[in-house]
Design a protein around this motif. Structure first.
Motif, PDB file in Angstrom:
ATOM      1  N   ASN A 161      69.268 -77.872  55.027  1.00  0.00           N
ATOM      2  CA  ASN A 161      70.313 -78.168  55.997  1.00  0.00           C
ATOM      3  C   ASN A 161      70.454 -79.676  56.198  1.00  0.00           C
ATOM      4  N   GLY A 162      71.702 -80.090  56.381  1.00  0.00           N
ATOM      5  CA  GLY A 162      71.998 -81.467  56.749  1.00  0.00           C
ATOM      6  C   GLY A 162      72.792 -81.454  58.041  1.00  0.00           C
ATOM      7  N   TYR A 163      72.227 -82.044  59.090  1.00  0.00           N
ATOM      8  CA  TYR A 163      72.840 -82.000  60.420  1.00  0.00           C
ATOM      9  C   TYR A 163      73.505 -83.340  60.714  1.00  0.00           C
ATOM     10  N   PHE A 164      74.815 -83.309  60.929  1.00  0.00           N
ATOM     11  CA  PHE A 164      75.599 -84.525  61.151  1.00  0.00           C
ATOM     12  C   PHE A 164      76.085 -84.531  62.600  1.00  0.00           C
ATOM     13  N   PHE A 165      75.782 -85.618  63.323  1.00  0.00           N
ATOM     14  CA  PHE A 165      76.127 -85.716  64.744  1.00  0.00           C
ATOM     15  C   PHE A 165      76.997 -86.943  65.012  1.00  0.00           C
ATOM     16  N   THR A 166      78.030 -86.757  65.817  1.00  0.00           N
ATOM     17  CA  THR A 166      78.723 -87.897  66.429  1.00  0.00           C
ATOM     18  C   THR A 166      78.231 -87.980  67.869  1.00  0.00           C
ATOM     19  N   GLY A 167      78.501 -89.118  68.514  1.00  0.00           N
ATOM     20  CA  GLY A 167      78.104 -89.270  69.910  1.00  0.00           C
ATOM     21  C   GLY A 167      76.693 -89.801  70.100  1.00  0.00           C
ATOM     22  N   SER A 216      75.889 -82.984  51.163  1.00  0.00           N
ATOM     23  CA  SER A 216      74.620 -82.755  51.862  1.00  0.00           C
ATOM     24  C   SER A 216      74.752 -82.143  53.252  1.00  0.00           C
ATOM     25  N   VAL A 217      75.877 -82.351  53.924  1.00  0.00           N
ATOM     26  CA  VAL A 217      76.023 -81.908  55.315  1.00  0.00           C
ATOM     27  C   VAL A 217      76.380 -80.427  55.383  1.00  0.00           C
ATOM     28  N   THR A 218      75.602 -79.684  56.157  1.00  0.00           N
ATOM     29  CA  THR A 218      75.863 -78.252  56.344  1.00  0.00           C
ATOM     30  C   THR A 218      76.320 -77.916  57.771  1.00  0.00           C
ATOM     31  N   HIS A 219      75.934 -78.758  58.737  1.00  0.00           N
ATOM     32  CA  HIS A 219      76.274 -78.498  60.140  1.00  0.00           C
ATOM     33  C   HIS A 219      76.767 -79.794  60.783  1.00  0.00           C
ATOM     34  N   VAL A 220      77.930 -79.713  61.413  1.00  0.00           N
ATOM     35  CA  VAL A 220      78.505 -80.878  62.098  1.00  0.00           C
ATOM     36  C   VAL A 220      78.565 -80.586  63.593  1.00  0.00           C
ATOM     37  N   PHE A 221      78.104 -81.555  64.387  1.00  0.00           N
ATOM     38  CA  PHE A 221      78.173 -81.471  65.846  1.00  0.00           C
ATOM     39  C   PHE A 221      79.001 -82.666  66.331  1.00  0.00           C
ATOM     40  N   HIS A 222      80.213 -82.390  66.777  1.00  0.00           N
ATOM     41  CA  HIS A 222      81.106 -83.476  67.202  1.00  0.00           C
ATOM     42  C   HIS A 222      81.083 -83.588  68.720  1.00  0.00           C
ATOM     43  N   ASN A 278      87.981 -83.767  62.062  1.00  0.00           N
ATOM     44  CA  ASN A 278      88.440 -82.517  61.451  1.00  0.00           C
ATOM     45  C   ASN A 278      88.754 -82.704  59.966  1.00  0.00           C
ATOM     46  N   GLU A 279      89.497 -83.759  59.651  1.00  0.00           N
ATOM     47  CA  GLU A 279      89.864 -84.017  58.252  1.00  0.00           C
ATOM     48  C   GLU A 279      88.622 -84.265  57.406  1.00  0.00           C
ATOM     49  N   TRP A 280      87.658 -84.967  57.984  1.00  0.00           N
ATOM     50  CA  TRP A 280      86.417 -85.240  57.271  1.00  0.00           C
ATOM     51  C   TRP A 280      85.655 -83.938  57.006  1.00  0.00           C
ATOM     52  N   VAL A 281      85.610 -83.064  58.020  1.00  0.00           N
ATOM     53  CA  VAL A 281      84.917 -81.775  57.889  1.00  0.00           C
ATOM     54  C   VAL A 281      85.556 -80.924  56.793  1.00  0.00           C
ATOM     55  N   ARG A 282      86.865 -80.981  56.677  1.00  0.00           N
ATOM     56  CA  ARG A 282      87.565 -80.194  55.655  1.00  0.00           C
ATOM     57  C   ARG A 282      87.066 -80.494  54.241  1.00  0.00           C
ATOM     58  N   ASN A 283      86.541 -81.686  54.036  1.00  0.00           N
ATOM     59  CA  ASN A 283      86.100 -82.091  52.695  1.00  0.00           C
ATOM     60  C   ASN A 283      84.628 -81.815  52.431  1.00  0.00           C
ATOM     61  N   ASN A 309      79.701 -77.809  51.604  1.00  0.00           N
ATOM     62  CA  ASN A 309      78.691 -76.805  51.958  1.00  0.00           C
ATOM     63  C   ASN A 309      78.610 -76.581  53.467  1.00  0.00           C
ATOM     64  N   ILE A 310      79.733 -76.725  54.145  1.00  0.00           N
ATOM     65  CA  ILE A 310      79.739 -76.601  55.601  1.00  0.00           C
ATOM     66  C   ILE A 310      79.443 -75.153  56.021  1.00  0.00           C
ATOM     67  N   GLU A 311      78.477 -75.008  56.931  1.00  0.00           N
ATOM     68  CA  GLU A 311      78.120 -73.687  57.461  1.00  0.00           C
ATOM     69  C   GLU A 311      78.583 -73.515  58.901  1.00  0.00           C
ATOM     70  N   ARG A 312      78.674 -74.621  59.654  1.00  0.00           N
ATOM     71  CA  ARG A 312      79.168 -74.523  61.022  1.00  0.00           C
ATOM     72  C   ARG A 312      79.644 -75.891  61.508  1.00  0.00           C
ATOM     73  N   TYR A 313      80.784 -75.887  62.175  1.00  0.00           N
ATOM     74  CA  TYR A 313      81.324 -77.074  62.831  1.00  0.00           C
ATOM     75  C   TYR A 313      81.337 -76.776  64.319  1.00  0.00           C
ATOM     76  N   THR A 314      80.494 -77.450  65.084  1.00  0.00           N
ATOM     77  CA  THR A 314      80.384 -77.233  66.522  1.00  0.00           C
ATOM     78  C   THR A 314      81.028 -78.401  67.263  1.00  0.00           C
ATOM     79  N   TYR A 315      82.030 -78.066  68.056  1.00  0.00           N
ATOM     80  CA  TYR A 315      82.811 -79.084  68.761  1.00  0.00           C
ATOM     81  C   TYR A 315      82.588 -78.970  70.267  1.00  0.00           C
ATOM     82  N   PHE A 316      82.308 -80.105  70.908  1.00  0.00           N
ATOM     83  CA  PHE A 316      82.132 -80.146  72.359  1.00  0.00           C
ATOM     84  C   PHE A 316      83.457 -80.435  73.036  1.00  0.00           C
TER      85      PHE A 316
END
Length: 365
Positions: free
Chosen positions: A3-9, A87-93, A119-124, A127-134
């Protein structure tokens, strides 16, 4: 693949706490990537050291990526971006401007255009498994009555530009559910940790504490308004634990959750609890909300009290968040929203210890 966990914030409080919970939940496995503005790199490096130490991570398991959500492609260096897309599988925005008094242009740039770019970045991501948006439960604006998790209805009016821009941003993320496994988190008003009281800034419910503290020299303090509406306050630990669980649960894909208190207190009850903890007194009488708002129109007065005038709008708003879906999907996790009453002592204690520290106080304009 790992898993690759990508965080903004990051290095914000909720983001760094969520990273810790994600690592705990996954036994320290996977790699953490955080998107950080160049101006925040030093602070991010310091927070990274704490997390690496706490979880005994190898240095290369936590990577700081400089960038900017307000720029297309998040302004990530092309070679690094190509690597992340694999590499990124999970995004937390989580990156956003949360200030109730935020100007319109800045709010739209960060909260709406920034989310559009994420959003546009996530579309590309291959191997995305989940996009979690706050998001926020307050995308409801001035709609009242019972508000449901499966609703995303534009209200006739918003209380402030924060609410409006978070609504517009959620519209964009919600539309992405057809392409990407998305989980949308709508917290109530976030307060400090239910057991330690720890928080990063004194906003939201802490405006009430500022008001009580700054006027504590008076022989008695009245309530603000009649106080019959409810204010939905949620401790940060509940938000973090529930978000991590729902992100890694198959049940969470394609859903929107109210992470709100299912049994919120009235304003009058919250006020009484806070005054009892801070002053060992009970309120007497009441000040009409209209009069309080008029007073807070005076910049010097609101700066002295440490209260944003926009906060008073939540004392008269009659909205009730239904969290049936969240409660149902969390049922087997053991995760429940703590009762505000059980955490008030820790909340007040942390406030009293840190109320004179400037970095905790919001700059009142």
């Amino acid at each position: 693949m790992e898993n690759g966990y990508f965080f903004t914030g990051f290095p914000g409080f909720i983001s760094n706490q969520l990273i810790r919970e994600v690592l705990r939940k996954n036994n320290g496995k996977g790699k953490v990537y955080v998107l950080v503005l160049p101006s925040m790199t030093e602070k991010a490096e310091n927070e990274k050291k704490f997390i690496i130490s706490d979880f005994a991570l190898a240095e290369d398991r936590f990577e700081i990526i400089t960038g900017d959500i307000t720029k297309r492609g998040l302004e990530i260096e092309p070679q690094k971006n190509a690597y992340l897309q694999e590499s990124v599988t999970h995004v937390f925005h989580l990156a956003a401007i949360y200030d109730l008094a935020v100007p319109k242009d800045l709010a739209f740039l960060v909260n709406v255009e920034g989310t559009r770019n994420v959003n546009e970045w996530v579309r590309n991501l291959r191997n995305i498994e989940r996009y979690t948006y706050f998001s926020t439960a307050y995308v409801a604006g001035k709609r009242e009555g019972v508000l449901y998790e499966n609703e995303l209805v534009k209200p006739a009016e918003f209380k402030n530009f924060y609410e409006e821009t978070k609504y517009e941003a959620e519209i964009l993320v919600d539309a992405l559910k057809a392409e990407v496994p998305v989980t949308i988190i709508r917290p109530g008003i976030v307060k400090g940790h239910s057991r330690t009281g720890e928080t990063i800034k004194f906003d939201g419910p802490y405006f009430i504490m500022n008001f009580i503290d700054r006027l504590s020299f008076m022989p008695f303090l009245p309530r603000l308004g009649k106080g019959e509406t409810v204010v939905n306050l949620v401790p940060v630990d509940y938000i973090i634990e529930a978000t991590a669980y729902l992100t890694f649960s198959e049940k969470g894909a394609g859903k929107t959750y109210h992470l709100t208190d299912p049994k919120p207190y009235k304003v009058s009850e919250l006020y009484e609890m806070m005054m009892a903890e801070l002053m060992q007194k009970t309120p007497k009488g009441s000040i009409p909300i209209g009069l309080a708002k008029a007073g807070l129109n005076l910049r010097g007065f609101r700066k002295y009290l440490g209260v944003e005038k926009e906060a008073l709008d939540y004392f008269t708003w009659r909205g009730y968040f239904d969290s049936t879906q969240a409660q149902e999907d969390l049922k087997d996790s053991g995760i429940e929203c703590p009762d505000f009453k059980d955490g008030i002592s820790a909340m007040a204690s942390f406030y009293k210890q840190n109320k004179h520290e400037p970095h905790y106080q919001i700059k009142i304009m």
